[in-house]
Design a protein around this motif. Structure first.
Motif, PDB file in Angstrom:
ATOM      1  N   ARG A  58       0.807  -1.229   0.000  1.00  0.00           N
ATOM      2  CA  ARG A  58       0.000   0.000   0.000  1.00  0.00           C
ATOM      3  C   ARG A  58       0.837   1.275   0.000  1.00  0.00           C
ATOM      4  NH1 ARG A  58      -4.394  -0.863   4.766  1.00  0.00           N
ATOM      5  NH2 ARG A  58      -5.333  -2.774   4.024  1.00  0.00           N
ATOM      6  N   ARG A  91      -0.877   7.356   5.170  1.00  0.00           N
ATOM      7  CA  ARG A  91      -1.518   6.784   6.358  1.00  0.00           C
ATOM      8  C   ARG A  91      -2.377   5.560   6.062  1.00  0.00           C
ATOM      9  NH1 ARG A  91      -1.198  10.245  11.141  1.00  0.00           N
ATOM     10  NH2 ARG A  91       0.258  11.899  10.604  1.00  0.00           N
ATOM     11  N   ASP A  92      -2.860   5.415   4.836  1.00  0.00           N
ATOM     12  CA  ASP A  92      -3.643   4.215   4.552  1.00  0.00           C
ATOM     13  C   ASP A  92      -2.772   2.969   4.396  1.00  0.00           C
ATOM     14  OD1 ASP A  92      -2.640   5.114   2.090  1.00  0.00           O
ATOM     15  OD2 ASP A  92      -4.395   4.436   0.980  1.00  0.00           O
ATOM     16  N   THR A  95      -1.244  -0.359   8.974  1.00  0.00           N
ATOM     17  CA  THR A  95      -2.230  -1.383   9.328  1.00  0.00           C
ATOM     18  C   THR A  95      -2.403  -1.534  10.839  1.00  0.00           C
ATOM     19  OG1 THR A  95      -0.561  -3.128   9.259  1.00  0.00           O
ATOM     20  CG2 THR A  95      -1.768  -2.659   7.209  1.00  0.00           C
TER      21      THR A  95
END
Length: 117
Positions: A58, A91-92, A95
């Protein structure tokens, strides 16, 4: 990082002050290595001291796995390679967030789920 640093700009990607100087965000591959790094370099850091769990897939920034230069910190084997993130951490890609646990002598001994205030 400190909780203060993480919470400073929650609407923006995270980048430590060392990113400008080093050109990458220092990361560790596992808990044992993280604790060794904390004990070598961050025993006097403000607390709570946090660890981000990242999903490499990600991350918007490039990741390279590299040897420690000039040598790994005490307690880390010479065969360990470190993930370095060459840019901000979106930030995504985070986890989870863990908090360093300390013993009575100020040594990092483990991690637990972080409960933000």
């Amino acid at each position: 990082m400190t909780a203060t640093d993480w919470n400073a700009h929650p609407e923006q990607p995270y980048g430590p002050s060392s990113l400008a100087e080093d050109g990458f965000v220092h990361c560790s591959p596992d808990e044992a290595t993280t604790l060794a790094v904390v004990n070598a370099f961050y025993r006097d850091a403000s607390r709570p001291l946090l660890v981000l769990l990242l999903d490499e897939e990600r991350l918007a920034s490039r990741v390279e796995w590299e040897e420690a230069v000039p040598v790994p910190p005490p307690g880390v084997g010479a065969d360990i390679v470190f993930p370095h993130v060459f840019g901000l951490i979106n930030r995504d890609a985070v986890t989870g967030i863990l908090e360093i646990k300390w013993d009575g002598e100020g040594r990092a001994t483990g991690m637990r789920a972080w409960q933000s205030a």
